[in-house]
Motif scaffolding. Structure first.
Motif, PDB file in Angstrom:
ATOM      1  N   TYR A  78      95.866  61.292  22.374  1.00  0.00           N
ATOM      2  CA  TYR A  78      94.805  60.359  22.010  1.00  0.00           C
ATOM      3  C   TYR A  78      95.055  58.940  22.515  1.00  0.00           C
ATOM      4  N   PHE A  79      96.287  58.647  22.887  1.00  0.00           N
ATOM      5  CA  PHE A  79      96.593  57.283  23.326  1.00  0.00           C
ATOM      6  C   PHE A  79      96.474  57.119  24.838  1.00  0.00           C
ATOM      7  N   ALA A  80      96.327  58.224  25.561  1.00  0.00           N
ATOM      8  CA  ALA A  80      96.026  58.192  26.995  1.00  0.00           C
ATOM      9  C   ALA A  80      95.317  59.503  27.327  1.00  0.00           C
ATOM     10  N   PRO A  81      94.107  59.692  26.819  1.00  0.00           N
ATOM     11  CA  PRO A  81      93.418  60.973  26.948  1.00  0.00           C
ATOM     12  C   PRO A  81      93.172  61.380  28.399  1.00  0.00           C
ATOM     13  N   SER A  82      93.466  62.638  28.696  1.00  0.00           N
ATOM     14  CA  SER A  82      93.223  63.148  30.046  1.00  0.00           C
ATOM     15  C   SER A  82      91.727  63.282  30.315  1.00  0.00           C
ATOM     16  N   TRP A  83      90.925  63.351  29.245  1.00  0.00           N
ATOM     17  CA  TRP A  83      89.478  63.496  29.409  1.00  0.00           C
ATOM     18  C   TRP A  83      88.788  62.157  29.646  1.00  0.00           C
ATOM     19  N   ASN A  84      89.532  61.064  29.571  1.00  0.00           N
ATOM     20  CA  ASN A  84      88.990  59.737  29.849  1.00  0.00           C
ATOM     21  C   ASN A  84      89.312  59.309  31.270  1.00  0.00           C
ATOM     22  N   SER A  85      88.562  58.357  31.767  1.00  0.00           N
ATOM     23  CA  SER A  85      88.909  57.706  33.031  1.00  0.00           C
ATOM     24  C   SER A  85      89.966  56.643  32.766  1.00  0.00           C
ATOM     25  N   ALA A  86      90.588  56.157  33.838  1.00  0.00           N
ATOM     26  CA  ALA A  86      91.581  55.092  33.702  1.00  0.00           C
ATOM     27  C   ALA A  86      90.944  53.836  33.111  1.00  0.00           C
ATOM     28  N   LEU A  87      89.693  53.579  33.475  1.00  0.00           N
ATOM     29  CA  LEU A  87      88.966  52.421  32.936  1.00  0.00           C
ATOM     30  C   LEU A  87      88.870  52.517  31.421  1.00  0.00           C
ATOM     31  N   GLU A  88      88.473  53.679  30.906  1.00  0.00           N
ATOM     32  CA  GLU A  88      88.339  53.857  29.462  1.00  0.00           C
ATOM     33  C   GLU A  88      89.687  53.741  28.765  1.00  0.00           C
ATOM     34  N   ASN A  89      90.712  54.363  29.337  1.00  0.00           N
ATOM     35  CA  ASN A  89      92.040  54.307  28.713  1.00  0.00           C
ATOM     36  C   ASN A  89      92.579  52.885  28.655  1.00  0.00           C
ATOM     37  N   GLY A  90      92.202  52.078  29.657  1.00  0.00           N
ATOM     38  CA  GLY A  90      92.639  50.692  29.662  1.00  0.00           C
ATOM     39  C   GLY A  90      91.990  49.865  28.559  1.00  0.00           C
ATOM     40  N   LEU A  91      90.888  50.373  27.996  1.00  0.00           N
ATOM     41  CA  LEU A  91      90.169  49.653  26.945  1.00  0.00           C
ATOM     42  C   LEU A  91      90.480  50.180  25.544  1.00  0.00           C
ATOM     43  N   TRP A 252      80.642  55.110  34.168  1.00  0.00           N
ATOM     44  CA  TRP A 252      81.110  54.129  35.154  1.00  0.00           C
ATOM     45  C   TRP A 252      82.554  54.417  35.555  1.00  0.00           C
ATOM     46  N   GLY A 253      83.387  54.713  34.565  1.00  0.00           N
ATOM     47  CA  GLY A 253      84.790  54.998  34.854  1.00  0.00           C
ATOM     48  C   GLY A 253      84.948  56.232  35.716  1.00  0.00           C
ATOM     49  N   ARG A 254      84.179  57.270  35.409  1.00  0.00           N
ATOM     50  CA  ARG A 254      84.264  58.500  36.189  1.00  0.00           C
ATOM     51  C   ARG A 254      83.773  58.274  37.626  1.00  0.00           C
TER      52      ARG A 254
END
Length: 285
Positions: A78-91, A252-254
């Motif tokens: 949950y702290f660096a989800p693989s289903w998120n983009s890098a942009l989302e994880n950075g936020l 946007w991140g994707r």
């Protein structure tokens, strides 16, 4: 160790499935909110809006409860989800958005609608039209002084609670360098955790799951209190804006990552061909 890795992978897939279901529900909520707001402008009936807003708040509570259940089985994802983009994880903050960002959405909506209404008034654009902002004092730009005072008070309290959770997280991160992890890492060249290290890491992950659950509760409570302060129309506008922002950031991140992958592949092809067409690629990538 292999079975543990397989188990973690299985839990991560459940977490990803939970997230995908939530994103699908977000898309449905956006459609429902738009339709409800359009209908309310015609019949001025807040009952359906109230029911929809209540359902959406309940859906969010169910989602946070499911996340909590899954996080106690494995929290790291949950702290660096693989289903998120890098942009989302950075936020991300504690596996999600900051609760205080909910209130900033209100401020942004209030300012944007006020600016739009002023522009329309000055240029007489909406002189004879039933504009979407003409809702008899129910849009975000029509927040009363009492409402604004309550929202400001909530903002202060939420920010203080966020800071407390952040400090607890910092202490846990510092503890990683304590015994037995640091000594075990220093004492051997073999990258393999013994029982004491595994126990320490399990304890750390469980502590992070507890903090994430606390953060999710704060997110839900902030959302619930905002809905209590504003009118049904304002609540619907707020929820619609927040969900659009969430879905948009995901897309946007994707899209940004897909462009980067495309550029990387183009560079690899060019390298294989001896660098031909490099100037053209740099212009597009």
């Amino acid at each position: 160790m292999a079975s543990s890795s397989c188990s973690s992978y299985g839990i991560e897939q459940l977490q990803k499935g939970c997230y995908n279901e939530w994103m699908s529900l977000q898309a449905k909520h956006i459609v429902d909110l738009k339709e409800a707001l359009t209908s309310q402008r015609s019949n001025r009936n807040d009952r359906k809006l109230e029911e929809l807003v209540g359902k959406i708040v309940n859906d969010f509570q169910k989602y946070t409860e499911r996340r909590s259940e899954l996080s106690h089985r494995s929290c790291s994802s949950y702290f660096a989800p693989s289903w998120n983009s890098a942009l989302e994880n950075g936020l991300l903050w504690m596996g999600g958005c900051r609760p205080s960002s909910f209130i900033r959405v209100i401020y942004a909506l209030c300012g944007s609608q006020t600016e739009t209404q002023l522009s329309q008034y000055l240029f007489k654009i909406d002189e004879n039209s039933g504009d979407e902002h003409d809702r008899g004092g129910d849009s975000m730009s029509d927040l009363t002084s009492t409402q604004l005072a309550k929202i400001n008070e909530l903002h202060i309290k939420v920010t203080e609670k966020e800071d407390k959770i952040s400090k607890k997280t910092a202490h846990l991160q510092e503890d990683v360098a304590d015994m037995p992890i640091a000594v075990a890492a220093y004492a051997t060249d073999v990258v393999e955790a013994d029982v004491s290290v595994e126990d320490a890491l399990d304890k750390h992950e469980e502590s992070m799951a507890i903090l994430m659950e606390e953060a999710d509760k704060l997110r839900f409570e902030t959302l619930r209190k905002i809905v209590e302060i504003v009118t049904p129309v304002q609540a619907a506008e707020f929820l619609l804006a927040g969900k659009r922002l969430h879905v948009s950031l995901h897309e946007w991140g994707r899209a940004r990552e897909e462009r980067r992958v495309g550029c990387a592949r183009a560079e690899d092809v060019a390298a294989a061909r001896g660098g031909a067409g490099k100037s053209n690629r740099s212009a597009t990538c």
